[in-house]
Motif scaffolding. Structure first.
Motif, PDB file in Angstrom:
ATOM      1  N   LEU A 116      32.136  44.920  57.115  1.00 29.81           N
ATOM      2  CA  LEU A 116      32.344  43.990  56.011  1.00 29.81           C
ATOM      3  C   LEU A 116      31.016  43.592  55.385  1.00 29.81           C
ATOM      4  O   LEU A 116      30.019  43.509  56.061  1.00 29.81           O
ATOM      5  N   SER A 117      31.045  43.320  54.144  1.00 33.33           N
ATOM      6  CA  SER A 117      29.864  42.805  53.477  1.00 33.33           C
ATOM      7  C   SER A 117      30.142  41.365  53.079  1.00 33.33           C
ATOM      8  O   SER A 117      31.226  41.046  52.599  1.00 33.33           O
ATOM      9  N   ALA A 118      29.148  40.502  53.310  1.00 33.48           N
ATOM     10  CA  ALA A 118      29.312  39.102  52.880  1.00 33.48           C
ATOM     11  C   ALA A 118      29.625  39.070  51.386  1.00 33.48           C
ATOM     12  O   ALA A 118      30.389  38.242  50.903  1.00 33.48           O
ATOM     13  N   ILE A 119      29.038  40.028  50.674  1.00 35.66           N
ATOM     14  CA  ILE A 119      29.231  40.091  49.226  1.00 35.66           C
ATOM     15  C   ILE A 119      30.669  40.477  48.870  1.00 35.66           C
ATOM     16  O   ILE A 119      31.188  40.073  47.828  1.00 35.66           O
ATOM     17  N   ALA A 120      31.319  41.228  49.759  1.00 32.73           N
ATOM     18  CA  ALA A 120      32.688  41.686  49.465  1.00 32.73           C
ATOM     19  C   ALA A 120      33.624  40.494  49.248  1.00 32.73           C
ATOM     20  O   ALA A 120      34.513  40.546  48.393  1.00 32.73           O
ATOM     21  N   TYR A 121      33.409  39.422  50.007  1.00 33.49           N
ATOM     22  CA  TYR A 121      34.271  38.237  49.846  1.00 33.49           C
ATOM     23  C   TYR A 121      34.048  37.593  48.478  1.00 33.49           C
ATOM     24  O   TYR A 121      34.986  37.122  47.852  1.00 33.49           O
ATOM     25  N   ILE A 122      32.779  37.584  48.053  1.00 32.53           N
ATOM     26  CA  ILE A 122      32.466  36.945  46.771  1.00 32.53           C
ATOM     27  C   ILE A 122      33.071  37.768  45.630  1.00 32.53           C
ATOM     28  O   ILE A 122      33.722  37.216  44.734  1.00 32.53           O
ATOM     29  N   GLU A 123      32.878  39.079  45.699  1.00 31.74           N
ATOM     30  CA  GLU A 123      33.427  39.945  44.640  1.00 31.74           C
ATOM     31  C   GLU A 123      34.946  39.813  44.561  1.00 31.74           C
ATOM     32  O   GLU A 123      35.525  39.700  43.494  1.00 31.74           O
ATOM     33  N   LYS A 124      35.578  39.838  45.728  1.00 31.91           N
ATOM     34  CA  LYS A 124      37.049  39.744  45.760  1.00 31.91           C
ATOM     35  C   LYS A 124      37.508  38.372  45.252  1.00 31.91           C
ATOM     36  O   LYS A 124      38.505  38.267  44.530  1.00 31.91           O
ATOM     37  N   ALA A 125      36.758  37.318  45.608  1.00 31.52           N
ATOM     38  CA  ALA A 125      37.124  35.966  45.154  1.00 31.52           C
ATOM     39  C   ALA A 125      37.051  35.883  43.627  1.00 31.52           C
ATOM     40  O   ALA A 125      37.933  35.291  42.985  1.00 31.52           O
ATOM     41  N   LEU A 126      36.032  36.519  43.030  1.00 30.69           N
ATOM     42  CA  LEU A 126      35.904  36.507  41.561  1.00 30.69           C
ATOM     43  C   LEU A 126      37.068  37.270  40.938  1.00 30.69           C
ATOM     44  O   LEU A 126      37.691  36.809  39.968  1.00 30.69           O
ATOM     45  N   GLU A 127      37.375  38.431  41.528  1.00 32.86           N
ATOM     46  CA  GLU A 127      38.450  39.282  40.989  1.00 32.86           C
ATOM     47  C   GLU A 127      39.799  38.549  41.051  1.00 32.86           C
ATOM     48  O   GLU A 127      40.553  38.510  40.067  1.00 32.86           O
ATOM     49  N   ILE A 128      40.077  37.936  42.198  1.00 33.15           N
ATOM     50  CA  ILE A 128      41.383  37.284  42.377  1.00 33.15           C
ATOM     51  C   ILE A 128      41.499  36.035  41.499  1.00 33.15           C
ATOM     52  O   ILE A 128      42.554  35.750  40.934  1.00 33.15           O
ATOM     53  N   THR A 129      40.395  35.306  41.340  1.00 32.06           N
ATOM     54  CA  THR A 129      40.419  34.106  40.483  1.00 32.06           C
ATOM     55  C   THR A 129      40.645  34.515  39.019  1.00 32.06           C
ATOM     56  O   THR A 129      41.459  33.899  38.311  1.00 32.06           O
ATOM     57  N   SER A 130      39.948  35.577  38.567  1.00 32.40           N
ATOM     58  CA  SER A 130      40.126  36.061  37.183  1.00 32.40           C
ATOM     59  C   SER A 130      41.570  36.485  36.951  1.00 32.40           C
ATOM     60  O   SER A 130      42.165  36.149  35.929  1.00 32.40           O
ATOM     61  N   ARG A 131      42.105  37.218  37.942  1.00 32.55           N
ATOM     62  CA  ARG A 131      43.486  37.722  37.818  1.00 32.55           C
ATOM     63  C   ARG A 131      44.452  36.531  37.725  1.00 32.55           C
ATOM     64  O   ARG A 131      45.347  36.494  36.886  1.00 32.55           O
ATOM     65  N   TYR A 132      44.243  35.523  38.559  1.00 29.69           N
ATOM     66  CA  TYR A 132      45.140  34.365  38.613  1.00 29.69           C
ATOM     67  C   TYR A 132      45.083  33.565  37.313  1.00 29.69           C
ATOM     68  O   TYR A 132      46.110  33.131  36.793  1.00 29.69           O
ATOM     69  N   LEU A 133      43.867  33.411  36.767  1.00 25.92           N
ATOM     70  CA  LEU A 133      43.721  32.571  35.572  1.00 25.92           C
ATOM     71  C   LEU A 133      43.844  33.377  34.279  1.00 25.92           C
ATOM     72  O   LEU A 133      43.873  32.807  33.193  1.00 25.92           O
ATOM     73  N   GLY A 134      43.878  34.704  34.407  1.00 25.94           N
ATOM     74  CA  GLY A 134      44.055  35.565  33.235  1.00 25.94           C
ATOM     75  C   GLY A 134      42.867  35.547  32.305  1.00 25.94           C
ATOM     76  O   GLY A 134      42.998  35.755  31.090  1.00 25.94           O
ATOM     77  N   THR A 135      41.677  35.271  32.827  1.00 21.91           N
ATOM     78  CA  THR A 135      40.472  35.255  31.997  1.00 21.91           C
ATOM     79  C   THR A 135      39.260  35.561  32.871  1.00 21.91           C
ATOM     80  O   THR A 135      39.332  35.430  34.094  1.00 21.91           O
ATOM     81  N   ARG A 136      38.168  36.006  32.236  1.00 24.18           N
ATOM     82  CA  ARG A 136      36.954  36.232  33.022  1.00 24.18           C
ATOM     83  C   ARG A 136      35.717  35.971  32.177  1.00 24.18           C
ATOM     84  O   ARG A 136      35.788  35.923  30.938  1.00 24.18           O
ATOM     85  N   LYS A 137      34.585  35.760  32.849  1.00 20.09           N
ATOM     86  CA  LYS A 137      33.311  35.481  32.189  1.00 20.09           C
ATOM     87  C   LYS A 137      32.204  35.998  33.077  1.00 20.09           C
ATOM     88  O   LYS A 137      32.376  36.018  34.305  1.00 20.09           O
ATOM     89  N   GLY A 138      31.087  36.375  32.487  1.00 20.51           N
ATOM     90  CA  GLY A 138      29.921  36.696  33.308  1.00 20.51           C
ATOM     91  C   GLY A 138      29.431  35.426  33.987  1.00 20.51           C
ATOM     92  O   GLY A 138      29.592  34.321  33.455  1.00 20.51           O
ATOM     93  N   VAL A 139      28.828  35.583  35.170  1.00 15.91           N
ATOM     94  CA  VAL A 139      28.423  34.387  35.904  1.00 15.91           C
ATOM     95  C   VAL A 139      27.230  34.704  36.820  1.00 15.91           C
ATOM     96  O   VAL A 139      27.118  35.810  37.348  1.00 15.91           O
ATOM     97  N   ASN A 140      26.335  33.742  36.973  1.00 15.80           N
ATOM     98  CA  ASN A 140      25.291  33.820  38.004  1.00 15.80           C
ATOM     99  C   ASN A 140      25.756  32.976  39.176  1.00 15.80           C
ATOM    100  O   ASN A 140      26.141  31.814  38.984  1.00 15.80           O
ATOM    101  N   LEU A 141      25.730  33.549  40.378  1.00 19.35           N
ATOM    102  CA  LEU A 141      26.146  32.806  41.570  1.00 19.35           C
ATOM    103  C   LEU A 141      24.989  32.755  42.550  1.00 19.35           C
ATOM    104  O   LEU A 141      24.311  33.766  42.766  1.00 19.35           O
ATOM    105  N   GLU A 142      24.795  31.590  43.154  1.00 20.80           N
ATOM    106  CA  GLU A 142      23.768  31.457  44.191  1.00 20.80           C
ATOM    107  C   GLU A 142      24.465  30.905  45.428  1.00 20.80           C
ATOM    108  O   GLU A 142      25.102  29.855  45.362  1.00 20.80           O
TER     109      GLU A 142
END
Ligand code: MEV
Length: 343
Positions: free
Chosen positions: A87-113
């Motif tokens: 597993l990659s720690a990053i995999a959770y972040i990528e999946k969280a972004l994908e699932i949130t975009s899918r749920y809300l039906g919108t997406r935006k570029g973002v910087n995450l720290e």
């Protein structure tokens, strides 16, 4: 920083979510008995800032990873953890972004720290905390405030999609915080709050793991195949200990709670999931004045928790002699939180 397109400051938010420990009932939960989990006051922070383009940049800062195999490949950090998966720690972040975009039906570029106040991969629920904090922060950047129920549900989805298998235990506790009782029935789970007035002082000691969760769950299963009714009886008694512990928690009866932790540890040792290092930590804590101590999680190494009202310093010093790392913490803290930062 100013948003180039609109000329007003870009929205910057910071979401945080706590780690967790299993207080009672690990392993027995696999056989349908309840478990009690609690949040701890060590958090993961995800700072998110909208970008004017569609890119996603992730700065994973200070994610300390003890006792796991870390591989660097093509600039990516690969972390070897439980369930034999890479597993990659990053995999959770990528999946969280994908699932949130899918749920809300919108997406935006973002910087995450992303930063963490606790070690990643030590069994303290950091992958769930990272997922949940990312969902909450990204949703806010997209202009939505999600409820804790929504965040917990999406967080569980992230863990299932990344790991292939996950219970809702870690994502629920990091979303709601406090103390939760969880009973699993045929892949369906009942989750209820355990109302505890005080937050409880604990020390956590970590030692390297010698076996994965999957190995340990299988070891218990094989023991049950050979000793049937004896193991069933141990599971039933752990279930009973957990229900009594729920009452002790509600009544703030810390002496009983500590004794029940000791009994639960003895039963886990009987199941063969403790080891010499964990037992050394357990006894070091008790000898230094902890009211109770036990392994937490699957065992075979990992963490020991000790209930330490008025004795945190002494118990931590004693545990340091045997542990790879120790943490002082309080249990039952608030779940996921989102703050808007004014740039
Ligand atoms: C591991 O943290 C807890 C176990 O009960 C396994 C599980 O519930 O999946 C040992």
């Amino acid at each position: 920083m100013f948003n180039i397109l609109f000329g007003f400051p870009a929205l910057r938010v910071i979401a945080s979510a706590p780690g967790k420990i299993t207080l009672f009932g690990e392993h027995a939960i696999v056989y349908g008995y309840p478990a009690i989990v609690s949040s701890i006051d060590r958090r993961v922070y995800v700072r998110a800032e909208a970008r004017s383009d569609n890119e996603v940049k992730i700065y994973a800062k200070d994610l300390r990873i003890p006792g796991v195999i870390v591989t660097y490949r093509h600039g990516e950090v690969i972390v070897e953890t439980d369930y034999g998966k890479t597993l990659s720690a990053i995999a959770y972040i990528e999946k969280a972004l994908e699932i949130t975009s899918r749920y809300l039906g919108t997406r935006k570029g973002v910087n995450l720290e992303v930063t963490s106040e606790m070690p990643v991969g030590a069994g303290l629920g950091t992958s769930a905390a990272v997922s949940v904090a990312t969902i909450a922060a990204y949703a806010k950047v997209l202009g939505h405030e999600l409820s804790k129920e929504e965040i917990a549900r999406l967080g569980w989805q992230v863990e299932k999609e990344v790991q292939g298998i996950a219970s809702p235990m870690d994502t629920s506790i990091t979303s709601y915080g406090g103390f939760l009782k969880i009973v699993g029935k045929g892949g369906k789970y009942e989750i209820s709050k355990v109302r505890v007035d005080e937050s409880l002082p604990f020390v956590i000691g970590y030692v390297e793991r010698e076996a994965t969760t999957k190995d340990l769950v299988n070891k218990v299963k094989e023991l049950r195949e050979r000793y049937g009714a004896i193991i069933d009886e141990i599971m039933r008694v752990i279930g009973e200990v957990t229900l009594r512990a729920e009452k002790a928690l509600i009544n703030n009866d810390l002496v009983t709670l500590g004794e029940l932790m000791n009994i639960n540890h003895g039963l886990l040792d009987a199941l063969g999931v403790s080891n010499r290092k964990l037992n050394e930590l357990v006894y070091a804590a008790r000898n230094a004045g902890a009211l109770g101590s036990k392994l937490t999680g699957a065992g075979g190494g990992g963490c020991v928790i000790a209930l330490t009202p008025g004795k945190q310093e002494e118990v931590e010093v004693a545990m340091k002699l045997y542990a790879t790392l120790t943490l002082k913490t309080r249990l039952g803290v608030e779940g996921v939180k989102v703050l808007v930062e004014r740039p």
